[in-house]
Design a protein around this motif. Structure first.
Motif, short mmCIF file in Angstrom:
data_model
loop_
_atom_site.label_atom_id
_atom_site.label_comp_id
_atom_site.label_asym_id
_atom_site.label_seq_id
_atom_site.Cartn_x
_atom_site.Cartn_y
_atom_site.Cartn_z
N GLY A 120 0.82 -1.21 0.00
CA GLY A 120 0.00 0.00 0.00
C GLY A 120 0.85 1.26 0.00
N PRO A 121 0.23 2.39 -0.26
CA PRO A 121 0.98 3.64 -0.27
C PRO A 121 1.49 4.00 1.12
CG PRO A 121 -1.36 4.04 -0.53
CD PRO A 121 -1.18 2.57 -0.55
N PRO A 122 2.65 4.62 1.20
CA PRO A 122 3.19 5.02 2.51
C PRO A 122 2.49 6.27 3.05
CG PRO A 122 4.64 5.75 0.77
CD PRO A 122 3.54 4.96 0.11
N GLY A 123 2.65 6.48 4.32
CA GLY A 123 2.11 7.68 4.95
C GLY A 123 0.72 7.47 5.51
N ASP A 124 0.19 8.53 6.11
CA ASP A 124 -1.13 8.43 6.75
C ASP A 124 -2.21 9.15 5.96
OD1 ASP A 124 -0.33 11.00 7.23
OD2 ASP A 124 -0.88 11.00 9.34
N ASN A 125 -1.94 9.44 4.70
CA ASN A 125 -2.94 10.09 3.86
C ASN A 125 -3.83 9.08 3.15
OD1 ASN A 125 -2.14 12.73 4.42
ND2 ASN A 125 -0.49 12.59 2.94
N HIS A 126 -3.85 7.86 3.67
CA HIS A 126 -4.60 6.78 3.05
C HIS A 126 -5.28 5.96 4.13
CE1 HIS A 126 -2.08 7.77 -0.37
NE2 HIS A 126 -1.05 7.67 0.44
N GLU A 127 -6.31 5.27 3.74
CA GLU A 127 -6.98 4.31 4.61
C GLU A 127 -7.00 3.00 3.83
OE1 GLU A 127 -8.86 3.05 8.06
OE2 GLU A 127 -8.05 5.04 7.70
N LEU A 128 -6.38 1.97 4.38
CA LEU A 128 -6.26 0.70 3.68
C LEU A 128 -7.46 -0.19 3.96
CD1 LEU A 128 -2.51 0.10 4.51
CD2 LEU A 128 -3.47 1.17 2.47
N VAL A 129 -7.94 -0.87 2.93
CA VAL A 129 -9.09 -1.77 3.05
C VAL A 129 -8.64 -3.15 2.58
CG1 VAL A 129 -11.48 -2.19 2.38
CG2 VAL A 129 -10.64 0.16 2.55
N ASP A 130 -8.71 -4.12 3.47
CA ASP A 130 -8.28 -5.49 3.16
C ASP A 130 -9.46 -6.44 3.21
OD1 ASP A 130 -5.50 -5.15 2.84
OD2 ASP A 130 -5.24 -5.08 5.01
N THR A 131 -9.22 -7.64 2.72
CA THR A 131 -10.20 -8.72 2.89
C THR A 131 -9.64 -9.70 3.91
OG1 THR A 131 -9.26 -10.13 1.18
CG2 THR A 131 -10.91 -8.53 0.48
N SER A 171 -13.74 -13.84 -5.21
CA SER A 171 -14.62 -13.44 -4.11
C SER A 171 -14.05 -12.26 -3.33
CB SER A 171 -14.91 -14.62 -3.19
OG SER A 171 -13.73 -15.22 -2.74
N CYS A 172 -12.77 -12.00 -3.46
CA CYS A 172 -12.18 -10.83 -2.80
C CYS A 172 -12.81 -9.53 -3.32
CB CYS A 172 -10.68 -10.79 -3.00
SG CYS A 172 -10.16 -10.78 -4.73
N MET A 173 -13.18 -9.52 -4.58
CA MET A 173 -13.79 -8.32 -5.13
C MET A 173 -15.19 -8.10 -4.55
SD MET A 173 -11.30 -7.27 -6.73
CE MET A 173 -11.92 -5.84 -7.55
N GLU A 174 -15.87 -9.20 -4.22
CA GLU A 174 -17.18 -9.07 -3.58
C GLU A 174 -17.04 -8.66 -2.12
OE1 GLU A 174 -20.37 -11.45 -4.40
OE2 GLU A 174 -19.74 -11.91 -6.44
N ALA A 175 -15.92 -9.04 -1.50
CA ALA A 175 -15.68 -8.69 -0.10
C ALA A 175 -15.38 -7.19 0.05
CB ALA A 175 -14.53 -9.51 0.46
N LEU A 176 -14.89 -6.57 -1.01
CA LEU A 176 -14.60 -5.13 -0.98
C LEU A 176 -15.85 -4.37 -1.42
CD1 LEU A 176 -11.02 -5.09 -2.47
CD2 LEU A 176 -11.69 -4.72 -0.10
N THR A 177 -16.82 -4.34 -0.54
CA THR A 177 -18.09 -3.69 -0.85
C THR A 177 -17.96 -2.18 -0.83
OG1 THR A 177 -18.77 -3.63 1.45
CG2 THR A 177 -19.37 -5.62 0.19
N SER A 178 -18.90 -1.52 -1.47
CA SER A 178 -18.89 -0.06 -1.46
C SER A 178 -19.07 0.48 -0.04
CB SER A 178 -19.98 0.49 -2.39
OG SER A 178 -21.24 -0.01 -2.02
N TRP A 235 -16.56 3.07 1.57
CA TRP A 235 -17.10 4.34 2.09
C TRP A 235 -16.71 4.54 3.56
CZ3 TRP A 235 -18.64 8.73 0.30
CH2 TRP A 235 -19.30 9.62 1.14
N SER A 236 -16.80 3.49 4.36
CA SER A 236 -16.42 3.58 5.77
C SER A 236 -14.95 3.97 5.91
CB SER A 236 -16.67 2.26 6.49
OG SER A 236 -18.05 1.99 6.53
N ALA A 237 -14.10 3.40 5.08
CA ALA A 237 -12.67 3.74 5.11
C ALA A 237 -12.47 5.21 4.73
CB ALA A 237 -11.89 2.84 4.16
N PHE A 238 -13.22 5.68 3.75
CA PHE A 238 -13.14 7.07 3.34
C PHE A 238 -13.56 8.00 4.48
CE2 PHE A 238 -15.40 10.75 1.49
CZ PHE A 238 -14.31 11.37 0.90
N VAL A 239 -14.63 7.65 5.15
CA VAL A 239 -15.11 8.47 6.29
C VAL A 239 -14.06 8.49 7.40
CG1 VAL A 239 -16.86 8.60 8.10
CG2 VAL A 239 -17.54 8.18 5.73
N ARG A 240 -13.45 7.34 7.71
CA ARG A 240 -12.39 7.30 8.73
C ARG A 240 -11.23 8.22 8.35
NH1 ARG A 240 -13.50 1.75 8.53
NH2 ARG A 240 -11.60 1.37 7.33
N LEU A 241 -10.86 8.21 7.09
CA LEU A 241 -9.76 9.06 6.62
C LEU A 241 -10.12 10.54 6.77
CD1 LEU A 241 -7.04 9.44 5.18
CD2 LEU A 241 -8.29 9.29 3.02
#
Length: 69
Positions: A9-20, A41-48, A52-58
């Motif tokens: 993933g990208p370095p720094g804290d300007n990102h929020e990482l989303v894993d499965t 199935s990983c693509m289905e696990a990465l739901t919108s 969105w929750s990761a974006f809000v946390r960021l």
């Protein structure tokens, strides 16, 4: 996905990482190990909702940081 967000993933804290949490996560396989309706199935696990929750946390984390003068 088959990559590790911590390693690739990208370095720094300007990102929020989303894993499965699939068994193949961070395995760096070239091809999906699942067949049939489980294929990619990983693509289905990465739901919108998860993205969105990761974006809000960021945004919330950035909002709490002091402004640069």
């Amino acid at each position: 996905t088959c990559t590790s967000s911590l390693r690739s993933g990208p370095p720094g804290d300007n990102h929020e990482l989303v894993d499965t949490e699939l068994p193949c996560a961070a395995s760096y396989r070239k091809k999906c190990p699942f067949q049939g309706n489980q294929h990619l199935s990983c693509m289905e696990a990465l739901t919108s909702d998860r993205v969105w929750s990761a974006f809000v946390r960021l945004i919330e984390r950035k909002r709490r940081q002091p402004k640069a003068a």
